[in-house]
Design a protein around this motif. Structure first.
Motif, PDB file in Angstrom:
ATOM      1  N   PRO A  30       0.709  -1.317   0.101  1.00 60.81           N
ATOM      2  CA  PRO A  30      -0.084  -0.027   0.114  1.00 60.81           C
ATOM      3  C   PRO A  30       0.714   1.306  -0.068  1.00 60.81           C
ATOM      4  CG  PRO A  30       0.142  -1.014   2.344  1.00 60.81           C
ATOM      5  CD  PRO A  30       0.587  -1.769   1.483  1.00 60.81           C
ATOM      6  N   ALA A  31       2.101   1.211   0.306  1.00 57.47           N
ATOM      7  CA  ALA A  31       2.743   2.459   0.459  1.00 57.47           C
ATOM      8  C   ALA A  31       2.827   3.286  -0.683  1.00 57.47           C
ATOM      9  CB  ALA A  31       4.161   1.922   1.143  1.00 57.47           C
ATOM     10  N   PRO A  32       3.215   2.866  -1.516  1.00 57.25           N
ATOM     11  CA  PRO A  32       3.353   3.699  -2.926  1.00 57.25           C
ATOM     12  C   PRO A  32       1.983   4.489  -3.500  1.00 57.25           C
ATOM     13  CG  PRO A  32       4.589   1.957  -3.483  1.00 57.25           C
ATOM     14  CD  PRO A  32       3.804   1.542  -2.155  1.00 57.25           C
ATOM     15  N   PHE A  33       0.848   3.804  -3.250  1.00 59.25           N
ATOM     16  CA  PHE A  33      -0.502   4.237  -3.181  1.00 59.25           C
ATOM     17  C   PHE A  33      -0.719   5.468  -2.298  1.00 59.25           C
ATOM     18  CE2 PHE A  33      -4.833   4.800  -2.288  1.00 59.25           C
ATOM     19  CZ  PHE A  33      -5.435   4.985  -3.437  1.00 59.25           C
ATOM     20  N   LEU A  34      -0.319   5.207  -0.992  1.00 55.36           N
ATOM     21  CA  LEU A  34      -0.627   6.012   0.136  1.00 55.36           C
ATOM     22  C   LEU A  34       0.203   7.300   0.236  1.00 55.36           C
ATOM     23  CD1 LEU A  34      -0.958   3.320   3.238  1.00 55.36           C
ATOM     24  CD2 LEU A  34      -2.849   4.594   2.020  1.00 55.36           C
ATOM     25  N   GLY A  35       1.165   7.097  -0.480  1.00 52.75           N
ATOM     26  CA  GLY A  35       2.120   8.366  -0.812  1.00 52.75           C
ATOM     27  C   GLY A  35       1.250   9.280  -1.635  1.00 52.75           C
ATOM     28  N   SER A  36       0.798   8.811  -2.909  1.00 47.41           N
ATOM     29  CA  SER A  36       0.032   9.573  -3.630  1.00 47.41           C
ATOM     30  C   SER A  36      -1.301   9.998  -2.968  1.00 47.41           C
ATOM     31  CB  SER A  36      -0.335   8.618  -5.194  1.00 47.41           C
ATOM     32  OG  SER A  36       0.662   8.366  -5.475  1.00 47.41           O
ATOM     33  N   TRP A  37      -1.985   9.316  -2.232  1.00 49.97           N
ATOM     34  CA  TRP A  37      -3.367   9.767  -1.686  1.00 49.97           C
ATOM     35  C   TRP A  37      -3.012  10.928  -0.581  1.00 49.97           C
ATOM     36  CZ3 TRP A  37      -8.420   8.535  -1.842  1.00 49.97           C
ATOM     37  CH2 TRP A  37      -9.256   8.815  -0.787  1.00 49.97           C
ATOM     38  N   ARG A  38      -1.870  10.797   0.212  1.00 50.33           N
ATOM     39  CA  ARG A  38      -1.681  11.751   1.022  1.00 50.33           C
ATOM     40  C   ARG A  38      -1.119  12.835   0.556  1.00 50.33           C
ATOM     41  NH1 ARG A  38      -1.166   9.380   6.479  1.00 50.33           N
ATOM     42  NH2 ARG A  38       0.137  11.129   7.285  1.00 50.33           N
ATOM     43  N   THR A  39      -0.388  12.895  -0.280  1.00 48.03           N
ATOM     44  CA  THR A  39      -0.005  14.066  -1.429  1.00 48.03           C
ATOM     45  C   THR A  39      -1.296  14.807  -1.748  1.00 48.03           C
ATOM     46  OG1 THR A  39       1.940  13.143  -2.034  1.00 48.03           O
ATOM     47  CG2 THR A  39       1.235  15.011  -3.230  1.00 48.03           C
ATOM     48  N   LEU A  40      -2.231  14.119  -2.192  1.00 47.24           N
ATOM     49  CA  LEU A  40      -3.430  14.844  -2.678  1.00 47.24           C
ATOM     50  C   LEU A  40      -4.305  15.433  -1.861  1.00 47.24           C
ATOM     51  CD1 LEU A  40      -5.064  15.063  -5.656  1.00 47.24           C
ATOM     52  CD2 LEU A  40      -6.211  12.789  -5.002  1.00 47.24           C
ATOM     53  N   THR A  41      -4.396  14.726  -0.782  1.00 48.30           N
ATOM     54  CA  THR A  41      -5.296  15.148   0.354  1.00 48.30           C
ATOM     55  C   THR A  41      -4.420  16.361   1.144  1.00 48.30           C
ATOM     56  OG1 THR A  41      -4.396  13.601   2.007  1.00 48.30           O
ATOM     57  CG2 THR A  41      -6.550  12.963   0.928  1.00 48.30           C
ATOM     58  N   ASP A  42      -3.052  16.235   1.323  1.00 53.20           N
ATOM     59  CA  ASP A  42      -2.516  17.633   1.832  1.00 53.20           C
ATOM     60  C   ASP A  42      -2.290  18.507   0.973  1.00 53.20           C
ATOM     61  OD1 ASP A  42      -1.698  16.030   3.944  1.00 53.20           O
ATOM     62  OD2 ASP A  42       0.311  15.551   3.569  1.00 53.20           O
ATOM     63  N   ALA A  43      -2.453  18.316  -0.519  1.00 54.88           N
ATOM     64  CA  ALA A  43      -2.740  19.518  -1.516  1.00 54.88           C
ATOM     65  C   ALA A  43      -3.987  20.131  -1.288  1.00 54.88           C
ATOM     66  CB  ALA A  43      -2.652  19.040  -2.799  1.00 54.88           C
ATOM     67  N   GLY A  44      -5.158  19.422  -0.977  1.00 50.63           N
ATOM     68  CA  GLY A  44      -6.211  20.064  -0.610  1.00 50.63           C
ATOM     69  C   GLY A  44      -6.187  20.952   0.678  1.00 50.63           C
ATOM     70  N   GLY A  45      -5.599  20.665   1.752  1.00 49.22           N
ATOM     71  CA  GLY A  45      -5.166  21.475   2.783  1.00 49.22           C
ATOM     72  C   GLY A  45      -4.327  22.677   2.645  1.00 49.22           C
ATOM     73  N   ALA A  46      -3.475  22.400   1.660  1.00 50.95           N
ATOM     74  CA  ALA A  46      -2.519  23.545   1.388  1.00 50.95           C
ATOM     75  C   ALA A  46      -3.262  24.430   0.368  1.00 50.95           C
ATOM     76  CB  ALA A  46      -1.244  23.041   0.711  1.00 50.95           C
TER      77      ALA A  46
END
Length: 422
Positions: free
Chosen positions: A356-372
């Motif tokens: 799961p780690a590579p996918f979660l890296g993309s997922w968390r980047t996307l959600t963090d981008a929303g917060g930024a």
């Protein structure tokens, strides 16, 4: 087994969040001491979010290659370099780089434990476990400022919080390296349902998993991102809208209080009560998601926050503006509390269960981008129109995000995880 190892699993995250929570409120003050004006101080503080954004994908790569434990240890060591930079920074550039480095390390800590929970926690109580993980971050951000106030009162120096963060990091790294390794102690559940998604996701076979995480044909971060582009572009964007609304709450509430003429003490009290409500509800979100389905937590949370912002935008010039401010701050606290662990849980639900780690890296980047992006959107609309218009726009984002969850959660989240429960 997970309960027995809870101190080792959750402890490092609590320590990191506690130290980070003590330092974050003082970042603008550190910048001001080095000669920064208000916009520059805000820019320095924002380097933390930028670092976290930039760190998610490398952290996903690291977890997939060297494991959660080593990634967390390296992240802690790198964070110590950032903390040293905070304490000794001779100018604003070094300070900003140090804050950025701490953001990188925060991404490593967060993703490592997210990946561990995704592969090791049985589906029947995944949401509760991940809500508890989200609660550890909330605990640090809630208690950290009080610890900072106590340390400044005792030592009379803001840098005491930096050394406190350093102690927390050293303790976290020692706990990670000297405690039992959860990756070896906790077996992968025998069945891990594959997420339902577009046809291009058929490569995720969903075969039963036993023993350690299997490693054949690890796809890599960017190949994984492309393979799962359907879920990232749909459910991932809905999740990013939730992250945006959460992030906006931290900016809107203080600015709204200032705009309607409240003093700093009253604003701090209102924001503190909202935060306390938020923290009190973090485990309830996991209970709801595990028992009734993901939508039963995501949808009320988004509707409450979206409607709360939208309603607040109409109260600025009312005679009882302060009362409405306090009321809707509480509503936003309830909504945010109900959303605890949702982003972690949905990411775990739709991630490939064997790696799961590579996918979660993309997922968390996307959600963090929303917060930024949310603070930038809010600032731009406030400058172009008014505070009320900007606040209402955040409310609209929340309501659109609620509609997106209704559409995409049933499509992508496995039925066993409550994908059809909404």
């Amino acid at each position: 087994m997970i309960r027995r190892l809870a101190p080792v699993i959750y402890g490092p995250t609590v320590l990191f969040a506690l130290g980070e929570g003590a330092v974050i409120p003082l970042l603008p003050i550190f910048a001001a001491h080095l000669g920064a004006d208000v916009p520059t101080a805000a820019l320095v503080a924002s380097a933390l979010v930028v670092g976290q954004l930039c760190g998610n994908i490398p952290a996903g790569w690291a977890v997939a290659r060297i494991g959660e434990r080593i990634t967390m240890a390296i992240g802690g060591a790198v964070a110590l370099l950032g903390v040293a930079g905070l304490a000794l920074a001779p100018n604003l550039l070094v300070l900003a780089i140090s804050v950025f480095v701490i953001g990188l390390s925060a991404a490593a800590f967060g993703l490592a434990r997210h990946s561990f929970m995704t592969t090791r926690v049985p589906l029947v109580f995944r949401a509760r476990a991940l809500s508890l993980l989200g609660g550890t971050f909330r605990l640090g951000m809630f208690v950290g400022p009080f610890v900072a106030a106590l340390l400044i009162g005792i030592f009379g120096d803001e840098h005491a919080t930096v050394w406190f963060f350093a102690v927390c990091l050293i303790a976290a790294v020692l706990l990670v390296m000297l405690g039992p390794d959860p990756e070896l102690q906790v077996a992968v559940p025998r069945t891990s349902p594959a997420p339902r998604s577009d046809a291009h996701l058929a490569e995720d076979s969903g075969e039963p998993v036993t023993g350690a995480i299997p490693t054949p044909e690890r796809a890599g971060v960017f190949r994984t991102m492309w393979r799962y582009r359907g879920v990232l572009a749909r459910l991932g964007v809905a999740a990013a809208s939730l992250s945006a609304v959460r992030s906006a709450r931290q900016i809107v509430l203080p600015l709204w209080g200032v705009s309607i003429g409240l003093d700093a003490q009253t604003i701090a009290l209102v924001v503190g009560v909202s935060g306390a409500i938020d923290f009190a509800l973090f485990y309830a979100s996991g209970q709801v998601m595990d028992r009734f389905g993901r939508l039963w937590a995501a949808l009320p949370a988004m509707i409450l926050m979206g409607a709360g912002f939208l309603a607040l935008s109409f109260t600025h010039d009312l005679p009882q503006a302060a009362m409405w401010y306090a009321l809707f701050a509480a509503v936003l606290g309830v909504g945010n509390g109900l959303s605890s662990g949702i982003l972690l849980t949905l990411g775990a639900d739709v991630a490939p269960q064997d790696d799961p780690a590579p996918f979660l890296g993309s997922w968390r980047t996307l959600t963090d981008a929303g917060g930024a992006i949310a603070p930038l959107l809010f600032s731009g609309l406030s400058a172009a129109f008014s505070l009320s218009v900007a606040t209402g726009a955040i409310g609209v984002v929340g309501l659109l995000g609620a509609a997106a969850f209704v559409k995409w959660v049933p499509r992508f989240v496995p039925r066993a995880a409550g994908g059809d429960a909404g």
